[in-house]
Design an enzyme around this catalytic site. Structure first.
Site, PDB file in Angstrom:
ATOM      1  N   SER A 106       0.111  -1.094   0.041  1.00 48.82           N
ATOM      2  CA  SER A 106      -0.480  -0.021  -0.328  1.00 48.82           C
ATOM      3  C   SER A 106       0.866   1.353  -0.027  1.00 48.82           C
ATOM      4  O   SER A 106       2.095   1.504  -0.167  1.00 48.82           O
ATOM      5  CB  SER A 106      -1.032  -0.441   1.245  1.00 48.82           C
ATOM      6  OG  SER A 106      -2.022   0.538   1.516  1.00 48.82           O
ATOM      7  N   LYS A 107      -0.132   2.531  -0.442  1.00 52.34           N
ATOM      8  CA  LYS A 107       1.146   3.096  -0.349  1.00 52.34           C
ATOM      9  C   LYS A 107       0.341   4.304   0.007  1.00 52.34           C
ATOM     10  O   LYS A 107      -1.501   4.559  -0.728  1.00 52.34           O
ATOM     11  CB  LYS A 107       1.886   3.739  -1.397  1.00 52.34           C
ATOM     12  CG  LYS A 107       3.061   4.972  -1.139  1.00 52.34           C
ATOM     13  CD  LYS A 107       3.901   4.479  -0.242  1.00 52.34           C
ATOM     14  CE  LYS A 107       5.800   5.021  -0.576  1.00 52.34           C
ATOM     15  NZ  LYS A 107       6.365   4.592   0.424  1.00 52.34           N
ATOM     16  N   GLY A 108       0.722   5.432   0.696  1.00 47.54           N
ATOM     17  CA  GLY A 108      -0.286   7.236   0.726  1.00 47.54           C
ATOM     18  C   GLY A 108       0.708   8.052   0.471  1.00 47.54           C
ATOM     19  O   GLY A 108       1.313   8.156   0.696  1.00 47.54           O
TER      20      GLY A 108
END
Ligand code: NAD
Length: 476
Positions: A106-108
């Site tokens: 995931s990444k934000g």
């Protein structure tokens, strides 16, 4: 950073994935399932600042949920966009698989220049962003666990953890909702240094095998190697510090936003870091030559190049002129797919990002386990270990006495041997082991398979096979 006529960062990651996957015998359906990004959530939220409402745009992308929670940092930068966040999320999937951290990717990111805001404003913005993500389970101890990335650090992670705890007052595992927290807010010793420390351990493992050293056209050990680092932030600073202070490397160039400083005698990294903190850049640093066009220093003669700032800095415009025989990608995506082709043909050895900067997620994994077990590593066994070692020392000294003191243990040996391992020693040991084992899995493929000529393809092969095995085990 994007360059005309070159694929985007997202496309670069896919191109590299496709090159590797063509060497595997996966069904086309499964291949696509692994490659695509499962979901990306875009949020626009308002925060009242300086008397008016300002709107911010943020993203949280989930690339693969073959294992949960999914894991990946949150980046604060004005250039953040959906494509970039998705590319970084995909890299997280492959990275976690490679180092056997039991997470999906995931990444934000938040489109913001953090330098434009006061601390209390950043806190308001971060808490609101965290609220938006947490209410959709995009921050959650068993679903999605963020960490620091470019532009964020311990401070932001502590705000996020506190925000989650306020929204989930009875969740006993609330602290495990985010990693990279300060020690006093549920963090773990050694997390801040972890990614740079991992870069050091990766290079140490590289230099343990004469075949690898020869492939890069180098010789000897890390001692005396000339290193150029781009970006003296969290990752670059720690990597440069450990390589120069502990392995005998000479950091002959550091590239920052405002230019670069070079010195053939080697730069004092600690002093340079202080200079940057106090002066906002490298310009004017004493005992070094200032170069205004910092990116030119990427092309200088050196043994090891460590891009540790951002993606796309080595691209089709400069790849041909890069002289370093060994590049370790401390940043995510610093070499574009086009530059990767050029450098591979030139024989440059690249230790790829998904492995090279995996120290951060590895220690984040340890922090998450610590939070879920509610006990610091080493608390139960440290003194017991010391007591057992003391028994051995006492016995040996009694033996020495009975032999008329004809020999004795040195005070230095006794001091080192008697000290039980605390959390920091255990974290470093776990990280070192992880970096060695992951490198060895790439090395075996790199040397054994004729159709694999670079470490990046080897890294993708190891990780794609692991992700594929997880999906197959689920019946996909
Ligand atoms: P950071 O914000 O602490 O440091 C980045 C540094 O690069 C800063 O000193 C900044 O001034 C410099 N910089 C920015 N743009 C530059 C440019 N154009 N030229 C030269 N220098 C420039 O960020 P970080 O956490 O050290 O992350 C750096 C890279 O490492 C990113 O690609 C990130 O995704 C990756 N990474 C970080 C971690 C982590 O644990 N922090 C883990 C894995 C990967």
């Amino acid at each position: 950073m994007s360059v005309a006529n070159e694929p985007s960062f997202r496309d670069s990651v896919d191109l590299m994935f496709n090159r590797a996957v063509s060497l595997l015998d996966l069904s086309p359906g499964l291949e696509e399932k692994i490659r695509v990004c499962n979901a990306t959530y875009t949020v626009r939220f308002g925060v009242r600042l300086r008397g008016k409402i300002q709107t911010f745009t943020g993203y949280r992308s989930v690339h693969s949920e073959h294992m949960e929670p999914v894991k990946g940092g949150i980046r604060y930068a004005p250039s953040v966009n959906q494509n970039e966040v998705e590319a970084l999320a995909a890299l997280m999937t492959y990275k976690c698989a490679l180092v056997e951290a039991p997470f999906g990717g995931s990444k934000g990111g938040l489109c913001i220049d953090p330098t434009e805001f006061e601390e209390h404003e950043l806190e308001l913005i971060t808490r609101r962003f965290a609220y938006e993500l947490a209410k959709r389970d995009l921050i959650h101890p068993s679903q999605n666990v963020p960490a620091p990335d470019m532009g964020t650090g311990e401070r932001e992670m502590a705000w996020i953890a506190d925000q989650y705890a306020r929204m989930n007052t009875t969740d006993i595992n609330a602290r495990a909702c985010v990693t990279g927290k300060p020690l006093n807010a549920g963090g773990i010793a050694g997390r801040v240094e972890a990614t740079g420390r991992g870069v050091q351990y990766a290079l140490q493992e590289f230099f343990r095998d004469a075949r690898d050293i020869e492939k890069a056209g180098l010789s000897g050990s890390l001692d005396g190697k000339r290193v150029i680092v781009q970006g003296l932030g969290n990752v670059g600073y720690h990597a440069a510090k450990f390589l120069s202070e502990e392995d005998g490397c000479k950091v002959i160039g550091v590239i920052e936003r405002d230019g670069a400083v070079v010195s053939a005698d080697g730069l004092d990294i600690e002093a340079l870091r202080h200079w940057i903190v106090n002066h906002g850049g490298v310009k004017g640093f004493p005992d070094a030559t200032y170069v205004e066009d910092g990116s030119k220093v990427l092309e200088e003669d050196c043994d090891i190049l460590v891009p540790a700032a951002m993606e796309g800095v080595i691209n089709l415009t400069n790849a041909e002129r890069i002289k370093a025989p060994l590049i370790i990608e401390a940043a995510n995506g610093p070499v574009t797919a086009g530059a990767d082709d050029v450098l591979r043909k030139k024989g440059t050895v690249i230790i790829p990002d998904m492995y090279a900067n995996a120290g951060g997620v590895t220690v984040s994994y340890f922090e998450w386990v610590k939070n879920l077990s509610h006990i610091r590593f080493g608390r139960m066994q440290r003194r017991q270990e010391e007591a057992r070692h003391q028994l051995v020392v006492d016995q040996l000294e009694a033996l020495s006495d009975s032999m008329g003191k004809s020999w004795s243990l040195s005070p230095d040996f006794k001091q080192k041997y008697l000290k039980g391992a605390g959390e920091l020693e255990l974290v470093r040991s776990g990280l070192d082991d992880t970096m060695r084992i992951a490198y060895q899995s790439m090395r075996d493929i790199w040397h054994d398979r004729e159709d694999v000529t670079d470490l990046r393809t080897a890294a993708y092969l190891v990780s794609i096979q692991k992700v594929a095995a997880s999906y197959k085990a689920k019946g996909l």
